[in-house]
Design a protein around this motif. Structure first.
Motif, PDB file in Angstrom:
ATOM      1  N   CYS A   1      -1.311 -69.558 -46.168  1.00  0.00           N
ATOM      2  CA  CYS A   1      -0.823 -69.941 -47.492  1.00  0.00           C
ATOM      3  C   CYS A   1      -0.012 -68.774 -48.034  1.00  0.00           C
ATOM      4  O   CYS A   1      -0.581 -67.720 -48.350  1.00  0.00           O
ATOM      5  N   ALA A   2       1.294 -68.954 -48.116  1.00  0.00           N
ATOM      6  CA  ALA A   2       2.183 -67.908 -48.611  1.00  0.00           C
ATOM      7  C   ALA A   2       2.347 -68.053 -50.114  1.00  0.00           C
ATOM      8  O   ALA A   2       2.719 -69.125 -50.602  1.00  0.00           O
ATOM      9  N   ALA A   3       2.070 -66.979 -50.834  1.00  0.00           N
ATOM     10  CA  ALA A   3       2.100 -67.002 -52.299  1.00  0.00           C
ATOM     11  C   ALA A   3       3.297 -66.241 -52.838  1.00  0.00           C
ATOM     12  O   ALA A   3       3.705 -65.217 -52.266  1.00  0.00           O
ATOM     13  N   SER A   4       3.846 -66.723 -53.926  1.00  0.00           N
ATOM     14  CA  SER A   4       4.938 -66.031 -54.605  1.00  0.00           C
ATOM     15  C   SER A   4       4.936 -66.423 -56.079  1.00  0.00           C
ATOM     16  O   SER A   4       4.364 -67.443 -56.460  1.00  0.00           O
ATOM     17  N   GLY A   5       5.577 -65.584 -56.894  1.00  0.00           N
ATOM     18  CA  GLY A   5       5.732 -65.900 -58.315  1.00  0.00           C
ATOM     19  C   GLY A   5       4.580 -65.465 -59.195  1.00  0.00           C
ATOM     20  O   GLY A   5       4.599 -65.723 -60.408  1.00  0.00           O
ATOM     21  N   PHE A   6       3.583 -64.830 -58.597  1.00  0.00           N
ATOM     22  CA  PHE A   6       2.482 -64.288 -59.390  1.00  0.00           C
ATOM     23  C   PHE A   6       1.891 -63.108 -58.617  1.00  0.00           C
ATOM     24  O   PHE A   6       2.193 -62.914 -57.442  1.00  0.00           O
ATOM     25  N   THR A   7       1.070 -62.331 -59.288  1.00  0.00           N
ATOM     26  CA  THR A   7       0.506 -61.135 -58.663  1.00  0.00           C
ATOM     27  C   THR A   7      -0.694 -61.534 -57.817  1.00  0.00           C
ATOM     28  O   THR A   7      -1.852 -61.477 -58.251  1.00  0.00           O
ATOM     29  N   PHE A   8      -0.398 -61.935 -56.600  1.00  0.00           N
ATOM     30  CA  PHE A   8      -1.391 -62.505 -55.680  1.00  0.00           C
ATOM     31  C   PHE A   8      -2.616 -61.604 -55.546  1.00  0.00           C
ATOM     32  O   PHE A   8      -3.749 -62.095 -55.524  1.00  0.00           O
ATOM     33  N   SER A   9      -2.394 -60.318 -55.472  1.00  0.00           N
ATOM     34  CA  SER A   9      -3.489 -59.393 -55.179  1.00  0.00           C
ATOM     35  C   SER A   9      -4.531 -59.308 -56.283  1.00  0.00           C
ATOM     36  O   SER A   9      -5.602 -58.730 -56.079  1.00  0.00           O
ATOM     37  N   THR A  10      -4.238 -59.871 -57.442  1.00  0.00           N
ATOM     38  CA  THR A  10      -5.193 -59.819 -58.552  1.00  0.00           C
ATOM     39  C   THR A  10      -5.965 -61.126 -58.731  1.00  0.00           C
ATOM     40  O   THR A  10      -6.800 -61.235 -59.625  1.00  0.00           O
ATOM     41  N   TYR A  11      -5.678 -62.095 -57.886  1.00  0.00           N
ATOM     42  CA  TYR A  11      -6.294 -63.408 -58.031  1.00  0.00           C
ATOM     43  C   TYR A  11      -7.331 -63.682 -56.940  1.00  0.00           C
ATOM     44  O   TYR A  11      -7.065 -63.474 -55.745  1.00  0.00           O
ATOM     45  N   ASP A  12      -8.501 -64.193 -57.364  1.00  0.00           N
ATOM     46  CA  ASP A  12      -9.420 -64.802 -56.420  1.00  0.00           C
ATOM     47  C   ASP A  12      -8.790 -66.118 -55.949  1.00  0.00           C
ATOM     48  O   ASP A  12      -8.175 -66.835 -56.739  1.00  0.00           O
ATOM     49  N   MET A  13      -8.967 -66.418 -54.676  1.00  0.00           N
ATOM     50  CA  MET A  13      -8.300 -67.590 -54.097  1.00  0.00           C
ATOM     51  C   MET A  13      -9.302 -68.514 -53.405  1.00  0.00           C
ATOM     52  O   MET A  13     -10.404 -68.101 -53.032  1.00  0.00           O
ATOM     53  N   SER A  14      -8.866 -69.756 -53.221  1.00  0.00           N
ATOM     54  CA  SER A  14      -9.728 -70.781 -52.637  1.00  0.00           C
ATOM     55  C   SER A  14      -8.970 -71.630 -51.631  1.00  0.00           C
ATOM     56  O   SER A  14      -7.745 -71.752 -51.700  1.00  0.00           O
ATOM     57  N   TRP A  15      -9.719 -72.216 -50.739  1.00  0.00           N
ATOM     58  CA  TRP A  15      -9.269 -73.359 -49.935  1.00  0.00           C
ATOM     59  C   TRP A  15     -10.090 -74.565 -50.386  1.00  0.00           C
ATOM     60  O   TRP A  15     -11.319 -74.483 -50.535  1.00  0.00           O
ATOM     61  N   VAL A  16      -9.387 -75.668 -50.564  1.00  0.00           N
ATOM     62  CA  VAL A  16      -9.990 -76.936 -50.981  1.00  0.00           C
ATOM     63  C   VAL A  16      -9.425 -78.010 -50.069  1.00  0.00           C
ATOM     64  O   VAL A  16      -8.251 -77.916 -49.666  1.00  0.00           O
ATOM     65  N   ARG A  17     -10.201 -79.010 -49.733  1.00  0.00           N
ATOM     66  CA  ARG A  17      -9.699 -80.072 -48.855  1.00  0.00           C
ATOM     67  C   ARG A  17      -9.993 -81.443 -49.444  1.00  0.00           C
ATOM     68  O   ARG A  17     -10.886 -81.603 -50.288  1.00  0.00           O
ATOM     69  N   GLN A  18      -9.224 -82.407 -48.968  1.00  0.00           N
ATOM     70  CA  GLN A  18      -9.447 -83.794 -49.352  1.00  0.00           C
ATOM     71  C   GLN A  18      -9.358 -84.668 -48.122  1.00  0.00           C
ATOM     72  O   GLN A  18      -8.269 -84.829 -47.536  1.00  0.00           O
ATOM     73  N   GLY A  19     -10.481 -85.213 -47.723  1.00  0.00           N
ATOM     74  CA  GLY A  19     -10.518 -86.101 -46.572  1.00  0.00           C
ATOM     75  C   GLY A  19     -10.010 -87.474 -46.933  1.00  0.00           C
ATOM     76  O   GLY A  19      -9.879 -87.828 -48.103  1.00  0.00           O
ATOM     77  N   PRO A  20      -9.719 -88.299 -45.921  1.00  0.00           N
ATOM     78  CA  PRO A  20      -9.195 -89.642 -46.181  1.00  0.00           C
ATOM     79  C   PRO A  20     -10.177 -90.456 -47.008  1.00  0.00           C
ATOM     80  O   PRO A  20     -11.345 -90.611 -46.631  1.00  0.00           O
ATOM     81  N   GLY A  21      -9.720 -90.961 -48.132  1.00  0.00           N
ATOM     82  CA  GLY A  21     -10.556 -91.779 -49.003  1.00  0.00           C
ATOM     83  C   GLY A  21     -11.626 -91.023 -49.751  1.00  0.00           C
ATOM     84  O   GLY A  21     -12.532 -91.634 -50.333  1.00  0.00           O
ATOM     85  N   LYS A  22     -11.543 -89.690 -49.746  1.00  0.00           N
ATOM     86  CA  LYS A  22     -12.568 -88.885 -50.391  1.00  0.00           C
ATOM     87  C   LYS A  22     -11.977 -88.059 -51.529  1.00  0.00           C
ATOM     88  O   LYS A  22     -10.770 -87.924 -51.655  1.00  0.00           O
ATOM     89  N   GLY A  23     -12.848 -87.479 -52.336  1.00  0.00           N
ATOM     90  CA  GLY A  23     -12.413 -86.584 -53.394  1.00  0.00           C
ATOM     91  C   GLY A  23     -12.173 -85.179 -52.879  1.00  0.00           C
ATOM     92  O   GLY A  23     -12.338 -84.896 -51.687  1.00  0.00           O
ATOM     93  N   LEU A  24     -11.783 -84.309 -53.777  1.00  0.00           N
ATOM     94  CA  LEU A  24     -11.567 -82.923 -53.403  1.00  0.00           C
ATOM     95  C   LEU A  24     -12.901 -82.251 -53.076  1.00  0.00           C
ATOM     96  O   LEU A  24     -13.899 -82.466 -53.751  1.00  0.00           O
TER      97      LEU A  24
END
Length: 114
Positions: free
Chosen positions: A22-45
């Motif tokens: 995940c390539a980030a730009s436009g904000f100070t990436f190094s100061t942010y906690d980050m997440s991965w989130v997924r959504q399966g077929p027919g499912k919620g986040l």
């Protein structure tokens, strides 16, 4: 402007591996906690994993613990998700986001099938 661009998804057989980026730009990436989130077929986040701003702390959903590894390279403004021992139930669109969910990428499709 803020951009999060995921890549690395694709079709993989059960038991296989993929590495998402995940390539980030436009904000100070190094100061942010980050997440991965997924959504399966027919499912919620579904939350997958978090990493704090300096990469020193990581957290995982029970469904992926021991198989997935989150990491980041703040010098490259990039978040990663190494996915091993993939299962069909891991099939989903994977999104990166900051932990407060202000910023989202467009997602990358991961399909685990034989």
């Amino acid at each position: 402007q803020v951009q999060l661009v995921e890549s690395g998804g694709g079709l993989v057989q059960p038991g296989g591996s993929l590495r998402l980026s995940c390539a980030a730009s436009g904000f100070t990436f190094s100061t942010y906690d980050m997440s991965w989130v997924r959504q399966g077929p027919g499912k919620g986040l579904e939350w997958v994993s978090d990493i704090n701003s300096n990469g020193g702390s990581t957290y995982y959903a029970d469904s992926v613990k021991g198989r997935f590894t989150i990491s980041r390279d703040n010098a490259k403004n990039t978040l990663y998700l190494q996915m091993n021992s993939l299962k069909p139930e891991d099939t989903a669109v994977y999104y990166c986001a900051n932990r407060d969910r202000d910023y989202w990428g467009q997602g990358t499709q991961v399909t685990v099938a034989s």
